[in-house]
Write a protein that holds these residues in place. Structure first.
Motif, PDB file in Angstrom:
ATOM      1  N   GLY A 237     -51.094 -34.422  11.601  1.00  0.00           N
ATOM      2  CA  GLY A 237     -50.279 -34.516  12.817  1.00  0.00           C
ATOM      3  C   GLY A 237     -50.258 -36.079  13.195  1.00  0.00           C
ATOM      4  N   ASP A 238     -51.744 -36.759  13.428  1.00  0.00           N
ATOM      5  CA  ASP A 238     -51.645 -37.921  13.807  1.00  0.00           C
ATOM      6  C   ASP A 238     -51.144 -38.817  12.865  1.00  0.00           C
ATOM      7  OD1 ASP A 238     -52.753 -37.352  16.004  1.00  0.00           O
ATOM      8  OD2 ASP A 238     -54.946 -37.461  15.409  1.00  0.00           O
ATOM      9  N   SER A 239     -51.242 -38.667  11.476  1.00  0.00           N
ATOM     10  CA  SER A 239     -50.855 -39.614  10.352  1.00  0.00           C
ATOM     11  C   SER A 239     -49.323 -39.291  10.096  1.00  0.00           C
ATOM     12  CB  SER A 239     -51.727 -39.267   9.263  1.00  0.00           C
ATOM     13  OG  SER A 239     -53.088 -39.506   9.667  1.00  0.00           O
ATOM     14  N   GLY A 240     -48.587 -38.344  10.844  1.00  0.00           N
ATOM     15  CA  GLY A 240     -47.300 -38.003  10.419  1.00  0.00           C
ATOM     16  C   GLY A 240     -47.066 -37.140   9.149  1.00  0.00           C
ATOM     17  N   LYS A 241     -48.177 -36.515   8.807  1.00  0.00           N
ATOM     18  CA  LYS A 241     -48.171 -35.728   7.591  1.00  0.00           C
ATOM     19  C   LYS A 241     -48.087 -34.183   8.036  1.00  0.00           C
ATOM     20  CE  LYS A 241     -48.532 -39.234   4.680  1.00  0.00           C
ATOM     21  NZ  LYS A 241     -47.527 -39.480   3.628  1.00  0.00           N
ATOM     22  N   SER A 266     -52.667 -27.603  17.667  1.00  0.00           N
ATOM     23  CA  SER A 266     -52.391 -28.469  16.627  1.00  0.00           C
ATOM     24  C   SER A 266     -51.264 -28.038  15.816  1.00  0.00           C
ATOM     25  CB  SER A 266     -53.560 -28.783  16.073  1.00  0.00           C
ATOM     26  OG  SER A 266     -54.507 -29.536  16.804  1.00  0.00           O
ATOM     27  N   ALA A 267     -51.575 -26.844  15.226  1.00  0.00           N
ATOM     28  CA  ALA A 267     -50.369 -26.379  14.543  1.00  0.00           C
ATOM     29  C   ALA A 267     -48.914 -26.113  14.941  1.00  0.00           C
ATOM     30  CB  ALA A 267     -50.878 -24.912  14.018  1.00  0.00           C
ATOM     31  N   LEU A 268     -48.741 -25.924  16.199  1.00  0.00           N
ATOM     32  CA  LEU A 268     -47.679 -25.764  17.038  1.00  0.00           C
ATOM     33  C   LEU A 268     -47.001 -27.116  17.003  1.00  0.00           C
ATOM     34  CD1 LEU A 268     -48.385 -23.270  19.744  1.00  0.00           C
ATOM     35  CD2 LEU A 268     -46.807 -23.210  17.937  1.00  0.00           C
ATOM     36  N   CYS A 272     -43.484 -28.621  15.560  1.00  0.00           N
ATOM     37  CA  CYS A 272     -42.700 -29.540  16.326  1.00  0.00           C
ATOM     38  C   CYS A 272     -42.070 -30.954  15.353  1.00  0.00           C
ATOM     39  CB  CYS A 272     -43.274 -29.954  17.668  1.00  0.00           C
ATOM     40  SG  CYS A 272     -43.530 -28.705  18.856  1.00  0.00           S
ATOM     41  N   ALA A 273     -43.127 -31.305  14.982  1.00  0.00           N
ATOM     42  CA  ALA A 273     -42.550 -32.637  14.098  1.00  0.00           C
ATOM     43  C   ALA A 273     -42.075 -32.347  12.916  1.00  0.00           C
ATOM     44  CB  ALA A 273     -43.993 -33.467  13.630  1.00  0.00           C
ATOM     45  N   ALA A 274     -42.183 -30.980  12.198  1.00  0.00           N
ATOM     46  CA  ALA A 274     -41.530 -30.638  11.198  1.00  0.00           C
ATOM     47  C   ALA A 274     -40.264 -29.745  11.114  1.00  0.00           C
ATOM     48  CB  ALA A 274     -42.482 -30.026  10.080  1.00  0.00           C
ATOM     49  N   GLN A 275     -39.959 -29.649  12.745  1.00  0.00           N
ATOM     50  CA  GLN A 275     -38.793 -28.758  13.401  1.00  0.00           C
ATOM     51  C   GLN A 275     -39.018 -27.367  12.565  1.00  0.00           C
ATOM     52  OE1 GLN A 275     -35.222 -30.594  13.762  1.00  0.00           O
ATOM     53  NE2 GLN A 275     -36.033 -32.372  14.652  1.00  0.00           N
ATOM     54  N   GLU A 276     -40.054 -26.865  12.463  1.00  0.00           N
ATOM     55  CA  GLU A 276     -40.252 -25.470  11.493  1.00  0.00           C
ATOM     56  C   GLU A 276     -40.197 -24.401  12.912  1.00  0.00           C
ATOM     57  OE1 GLU A 276     -40.167 -24.488   8.688  1.00  0.00           O
ATOM     58  OE2 GLU A 276     -40.415 -26.154   7.523  1.00  0.00           O
ATOM     59  N   LEU A 277     -39.160 -24.047  13.435  1.00  0.00           N
ATOM     60  CA  LEU A 277     -39.071 -23.239  14.343  1.00  0.00           C
ATOM     61  C   LEU A 277     -39.566 -21.759  14.124  1.00  0.00           C
ATOM     62  CD1 LEU A 277     -38.301 -22.241  17.349  1.00  0.00           C
ATOM     63  CD2 LEU A 277     -35.936 -21.902  16.763  1.00  0.00           C
ATOM     64  N   ALA A 278     -39.368 -21.193  12.940  1.00  0.00           N
ATOM     65  CA  ALA A 278     -39.473 -19.896  12.445  1.00  0.00           C
ATOM     66  C   ALA A 278     -41.094 -19.852  12.162  1.00  0.00           C
ATOM     67  CB  ALA A 278     -38.861 -19.529  11.070  1.00  0.00           C
ATOM     68  N   LEU A 279     -41.906 -20.585  11.618  1.00  0.00           N
ATOM     69  CA  LEU A 279     -43.319 -20.690  11.432  1.00  0.00           C
ATOM     70  C   LEU A 279     -43.779 -20.892  12.894  1.00  0.00           C
ATOM     71  CD1 LEU A 279     -45.646 -20.578   9.631  1.00  0.00           C
ATOM     72  CD2 LEU A 279     -45.750 -23.137   9.461  1.00  0.00           C
ATOM     73  N   GLY A 280     -43.169 -21.815  13.458  1.00  0.00           N
ATOM     74  CA  GLY A 280     -43.932 -21.823  15.140  1.00  0.00           C
ATOM     75  C   GLY A 280     -43.845 -20.544  15.820  1.00  0.00           C
ATOM     76  N   LEU A 281     -42.805 -19.803  15.852  1.00  0.00           N
ATOM     77  CA  LEU A 281     -42.675 -18.411  16.433  1.00  0.00           C
ATOM     78  C   LEU A 281     -43.700 -17.596  16.049  1.00  0.00           C
ATOM     79  CD1 LEU A 281     -38.846 -18.068  16.772  1.00  0.00           C
ATOM     80  CD2 LEU A 281     -40.450 -18.642  18.382  1.00  0.00           C
ATOM     81  N   MET A 303     -43.258 -24.774  24.483  1.00  0.00           N
ATOM     82  CA  MET A 303     -42.244 -25.159  25.327  1.00  0.00           C
ATOM     83  C   MET A 303     -41.718 -26.440  24.424  1.00  0.00           C
ATOM     84  SD  MET A 303     -42.073 -26.756  28.876  1.00  0.00           S
ATOM     85  CE  MET A 303     -42.791 -28.293  28.367  1.00  0.00           C
ATOM     86  N   TYR A 304     -42.711 -27.382  24.073  1.00  0.00           N
ATOM     87  CA  TYR A 304     -42.055 -28.548  23.253  1.00  0.00           C
ATOM     88  C   TYR A 304     -41.351 -28.198  21.940  1.00  0.00           C
ATOM     89  CZ  TYR A 304     -42.012 -33.568  22.258  1.00  0.00           C
ATOM     90  OH  TYR A 304     -41.638 -34.857  22.192  1.00  0.00           O
ATOM     91  N   LEU A 305     -41.872 -27.162  21.271  1.00  0.00           N
ATOM     92  CA  LEU A 305     -41.440 -26.771  19.941  1.00  0.00           C
ATOM     93  C   LEU A 305     -39.891 -26.495  20.131  1.00  0.00           C
ATOM     94  CD1 LEU A 305     -41.563 -25.789  17.118  1.00  0.00           C
ATOM     95  CD2 LEU A 305     -42.340 -23.550  17.825  1.00  0.00           C
ATOM     96  N   TYR A 306     -39.709 -25.581  21.353  1.00  0.00           N
ATOM     97  CA  TYR A 306     -38.262 -25.268  21.462  1.00  0.00           C
ATOM     98  C   TYR A 306     -37.359 -26.356  21.853  1.00  0.00           C
ATOM     99  CZ  TYR A 306     -39.568 -20.307  22.145  1.00  0.00           C
ATOM    100  OH  TYR A 306     -39.996 -18.927  22.034  1.00  0.00           O
ATOM    101  N   LEU A 307     -37.883 -27.385  22.552  1.00  0.00           N
ATOM    102  CA  LEU A 307     -37.290 -28.632  22.756  1.00  0.00           C
ATOM    103  C   LEU A 307     -36.856 -29.360  21.555  1.00  0.00           C
ATOM    104  CD1 LEU A 307     -39.071 -29.793  26.025  1.00  0.00           C
ATOM    105  CD2 LEU A 307     -36.551 -29.309  25.926  1.00  0.00           C
TER     106      LEU A 307
END
Length: 750
Positions: A237-241, A266-268, A272-281, A303-307
């Protein structure tokens, strides 16, 4: 996220770390024997009892020192230290080491260092305690020096010592030194098979931009625990991957490793970075399963994932439902709304998200918590997008009051905010007042001058930047080339383009080529522009071909314009404004077959009419206007003022309306194009003229490019009203003053 944090507690690791300590009788008392009387008293009472004693067991001091650490009581540590000196217990290496640790934890490295330097005997735990204290107190350079002295003294470091020095290297972002520590651990086999060292190395590499090395370390670890997996996941995540990090997370689950709340957080964040809402849920469900869904960091991440995924309503519901929030929660809500402005489906939604972000900032100010650097940076970014100068100035005053003005992040955000709100003078003042400037600060100011058409100032500041030894990046050169373009300085632009490639080894991107094409087109060198485009290492985009078309139309070269239009139609993901440009050109030439072809493409790609909106901020309130908007209470007065200005411009100054294509709010009849007299930016200007004092600059934000007629009319408005009028449209900032525009009359294509 290493398993060896700098805050390692020495009493818990003593037996593993230092053989000498195990030989010390008094040290073993710490782990096995406790004095019941002092432990039953509070710190003050215990100190009173100790004052009367002439001999005290070393083990009695340890829980009292730990209480001082827990309460951050430097005064208590000083008092206990004095009593230890009185009773002669300072000869105990373990107790002296604990004192060094306690001083560090209570924030006094001066006391810790003085004590360390005066010790008759030290062991590796003592050295590690001093290093850890420096890291904890944000003095990593001192920790490195202690490590060097440790090696020079012939002391053999342990895996905990290496963990502390790696933490220091991480704070310094010193990749070279960290690699040397890694090499030392391999050469001398210090904790080579220890999971803790692997975790520390993995965390160090990922945070210092060496993700590939972090992955190699992770894969070579013989044993991995949940901290190992969490470290590599967060490192991705820190490296944008983000996608790589999510793959590691899924692999961890397949290997049967149970995640903890830090892993799930960290996974959430990766979702957020990948905008993977389904996996986030699904991960949210796992948080409930493992009983950490109520943890504040986890709820903040959800909350940030939803945003990030555009579901603001659910994020707001979750925010309002939280019984306890922290500053991270507030900052996440603000940053989420600010980023929602970039991903909103239209500019109206983006505008609303910006307004909501500023309301959240106001609520934060009224709460028990105080904004931090991230809060101010997000709020200033929103003010920039909304051109809300009044709110930006209020936030500026607040940063001065709380002492954050000296921070380079806040200073750079202020420069950008004032520039985008049309006040380059205040941007310059904010830049000059910055005590420390980074490459971002310099680039922000060079960009500000460039956007305001102040080419000489932009190039002079760029020279100062280089003289100061600050290395420019690709964004800096975009600003420099853009400044040259607006002034028609072709030889200088070529020199800077060569400097970027040869001297700084920066590979040109599309924006750099666009600046050069813009320059050729402005000078009427259309053939040179096409030659330059042919030499580009990649296919030109719609922006570049739109520039060529605009230049061809302004010079009457219709044949070349149609060639460029054909190339423009081949580009993918064209915007509504691009289609409007093509339709305008084909309708003007009465090429109805091409008009039908463009309209068919628009239907296929579901491109409808452009919503024309503009905004102004007056006395802390933002007002919005649509095209031909009659919904405002002052609409009649606004229309009357506009008509009066247009009549005066036509009668006294030679203004001739340009009849072009208008595709706002629906399709037009190409044979009878509608009037553009009441476009949104004109209404916003009229509203500002009515509701602000004479001489006050007018600042407008528009969601699409201005048409040619509005651009021409506003130049006359600036003369008739003796006002400076700033309009920031989707392409650039236009600064109208005394009948001239900073874009050099090349900012309106239609």
């Amino acid at each position: 996220m290493a398993s060896l944090p700098p805050s390692v507690t020495l009493n818990a690791t003593l037996a593993k770390l230092e053989p000498d300590s195990r030989k010390t009788p008094n040290a073993s008392l710490l782990l096995e024997k406790r004095s019941p009387e002092p432990l039953s008293l509070n710190l003050g009472e215990a100190l009173s009892v100790l004052k009367e004693a002439t001999h005290v067991e070393s083990a009695v001091y340890v829980p009292l020192l730990q209480e001082c650490v827990d309460t951050k009581s430097l005064q208590g540590v000083n008092a206990l230290h004095g009593h230890i000196l009185k009773t002669g217990a300072r000869e105990d290496v373990f107790l002296s080491t604990f004192l060094v640790n306690a001083y560090g934890k209570c924030g006094s490295m001066t006391h810790a260092r003085n004590l360390f330097d005066g010790l008759p005997r030290r062991n590796i735990v003592t050295w590690t305690a001093l290093m850890t204290g420096y890291v904890h107190n944000f003095q990593p350079e001192e920790a490195v020096q202690v490590f060097i002295h440790l090696l020079e003294a012939g002391v053999y470091p342990t895996n905990y010592t290496l963990g502390a020095i790696l933490s220091a290297c991480c704070s310094l972002h010193d990749l070279a030194l960290g690699r040397q520590v890694h090499g030392y651990s391999v050469k001398y086999k210090v904790g080579a098979a220890e999971t803790s060292i692997g975790n520390s190395l993995c965390g160090f590499y990922s945070k210092c931009g060496g993700l590939d090395s972090a992955v190699k370390v992770f894969q070579s670890m013989p044993e991995k625990n949940v901290i190992s997996w969490t470290t590599i996941i967060s490192g991705c995540g820190d490296s944008g991957k983000a996608e790589m990090g999510l793959r590691f997370f899924l692999t961890m689950l397949l290997n049967g490793v149970e995640p903890n709340e830090f892993t799930l957080t960290s996974a959430l964040s990766l979702c957020c970075a990948a905008q993977e809402l389904a996996l986030g849920l699904q991960i949210q469900s796992m948080c409930i399963k493992f009983g950490c869904e109520s943890k504040l960091p986890v709820r903040n991440s959800i909350m940030y994932l939803y945003l990030k995924c555009g579901d603001i309503d659910k994020a707001r519901w979750l925010f309002n439902d939280m019984g306890t929030v922290n500053l991270i929660t507030w900052n996440a809500m603000m940053a989420g709304h600010a980023q929602a402005m970039d991903i909103s489906r239209d500019d109206v939604s983006a505008h609303r998200s910006g307004i909501e972000a500023l309301k959240i900032f106001q609520r934060l100010n009224r709460s028990d918590m105080k904004p931090d650097l991230f809060s101010y940076s997000s709020a200033l970014t929103v003010c920039s997008r909304l051109s809300a100068l009044d709110q930006g100035e209020q936030i500026h005053a607040q940063t001065i009051k709380v002492g954050f003005l000296s921070d380079v992040v806040v200073g750079s955000a202020l420069v950008s905010m004032y520039s985008k709100c049309g006040s380059v003078e205040k941007a310059c003042k904010a830049f000059v007042e910055m005590p420390t400037r980074t490459m971002i600060s310099w680039t922000s100011m060079v960009t500000a001058y460039s956007q305001h058409g102040l080419t000489e100032e932009a190039l002079r500041l760029f020279g100062d930047m280089r003289f100061a030894g600050v290395r420019p990046n690709e964004i800096t050169f975009v600003a420099v080339l853009s400044a040259c373009s607006q002034a028609g300085m072709i030889e200088e632009a070529k020199r800077y383009f060569k400097m970027m490639c040869k001297e700084y080894r920066i590979k040109p991107v599309m924006d750099h080529y666009a600046c050069m094409v813009d320059l050729y087109v402005r000078l009427g060198l259309l053939e040179d522009a096409l030659d330059f485009i042919e030499q580009m290492p990649f296919e030109p985009n719609e922006v570049i071909w739109s520039m060529v078309i605009a230049g061809c139309r302004s010079q009457g070269n219709t044949e070349l314009a149609f060639v460029a239009a054909g190339r423009l139609l081949e580009c993918k993901h064209k915007s509504s404004e691009t289609y409007m440009l093509l339709l305008s050109m084909y309708i003007s030439a009465e090429r109805w077959q091409d008009v039908s072809r463009v309209r068919k493409l628009m239907k296929q790609e579901r491109i409808g009419g452009i919503k024309d909106w503009s905004w102004v901020s007056i006395k802390g309130k933002v007002y919005s206007f649509g095209a031909d908007d009659r919904s405002h209470a002052q609409s009649a007065q606004m229309i009357e003022l506009l008509e009066s200005l247009l009549q005066k411009a036509a009668r006294d100054m030679g203004y001739v309306p340009y009849v072009g294509l208008d595709m706002t709010e629906g399709e037009c009849d190409e044979k009878k194009p509608p009037s553009v007299r009441h476009h949104s930016e004109r209404l916003a200007i009229a509203f500002s003229l009515i509701n602000t004092a004479e001489g006050t600059p007018v600042r407008v934000v528009k969601n699409v490019s201005m048409c040619r007629d509005s651009h021409s009319a506003i130049k006359f408005f600036s003369v008739l009203t003796q006002r400076e009028i700033l309009v920031r449209d989707s392409k650039r900032l236009h600064r109208f003053r005394e009948g001239k525009c900073s874009c050099g009359d090349f900012g309106a294509f239609l």
